[in-house]
Design an enzyme around this catalytic site. Structure first.
Site, PDB file in Angstrom:
ATOM      1  N   ASN A  85       0.824  -1.197   0.000  1.00  0.00           N
ATOM      2  CA  ASN A  85       0.000   0.000   0.000  1.00  0.00           C
ATOM      3  C   ASN A  85       0.866   1.258   0.000  1.00  0.00           C
ATOM      4  OD1 ASN A  85      -2.326   1.687   0.246  1.00  0.00           O
ATOM      5  ND2 ASN A  85      -3.348   0.067   1.412  1.00  0.00           N
ATOM      6  N   HIS A 115      21.627   1.773  14.805  1.00  0.00           N
ATOM      7  CA  HIS A 115      22.896   2.414  15.162  1.00  0.00           C
ATOM      8  C   HIS A 115      23.533   1.642  16.314  1.00  0.00           C
ATOM      9  CE1 HIS A 115      22.816   5.849  12.513  1.00  0.00           C
ATOM     10  NE2 HIS A 115      21.496   5.849  12.672  1.00  0.00           N
ATOM     11  N   ALA A 158      -2.655  -3.303  13.162  1.00  0.00           N
ATOM     12  CA  ALA A 158      -2.299  -1.911  12.895  1.00  0.00           C
ATOM     13  C   ALA A 158      -1.659  -1.259  14.116  1.00  0.00           C
ATOM     14  CB  ALA A 158      -3.544  -1.130  12.481  1.00  0.00           C
TER      15      ALA A 158
END
Length: 186
Positions: A85, A115, A158
């Protein structure tokens, strides 16, 4: 062995030949991504341009909604019948594999770079691959962190942040994502 595989488990430090090479490739990719995301492109043209960005064939069954983002580009591999999407971000230096029949919701972030914890090396990088197995579904605004494997047929709800591997046939949700349900075939 690909560059992504060779980078696994290594510290990539600023000023090193490898660090500089990565940033040259990254700069080249930025131009291609910018060109892809300017204006409308027919689906075949989107696949052609993403093939150029990833340096791999994108199957005709793949659907990619624009805009499409990647910082490195060359370490993304996609299977068949994949749906991506809008506004998905691939931070792919460590390698991203998306198997067949995967659904990726809007604003998903697949991250393979971290990092270094040591403050003296903080600008350096560590990488770990992300794999999304067959028929998985990543809901809107999901973040998948370095080294994670999303299991076959699994669903990531989600707004979840996935910090650990997701077993096959499960639904995970939350930050950090936790198993909330097993998926049983009917």
């Amino acid at each position: 062995m690909s560059l992504a595989e060779r980078l696994q488990g290594k510290e990539i430090l600023p000023g090193s030949e490898l660090y500089d090479e990565i940033h040259v490739n990254k700069a080249d990719n930025e131009r291609l991504v910018l060109e892809l995301n300017q204006g409308y492109h027919a689906p075949d043209e989107v696949r052609r341009r993403v093939s150029e960005i990833t340096n791999s064939k994108i199957d005709a069954s793949v659907v990619i909604s624009l805009p499409f983002y990647t910082d490195y580009g060359k370490h993304i591999k996609m299977g068949k019948d994949v749906f991506i999407n809008q506004n998905v971000m691939f931070v792919d230096l460590g390698g991203i594999v998306i198997e067949d029949n995967v659904l990726i919701g809007p604003f998903v972030r697949l991250i393979t770079v971290n990092h270094i914890v040591d403050p003296a090396k903080r600008r350096g990088l560590n990488v770990a691959a992300v794999t999304v197995k067959k028929n998985a579904w990543l809901g809107a605004n999901v973040t998948v962190l370095p080294g994670v494997k999303i299991g076959e047929n699994s669903i990531v709800a989600a707004d979840s942040t996935v910090t650990k591997d997701v077993p096959a046939n499960t639904i995970v949700a939350g930050t950090p994502a936790r198993i909330i349900k097993e998926i049983k075939e009917e």
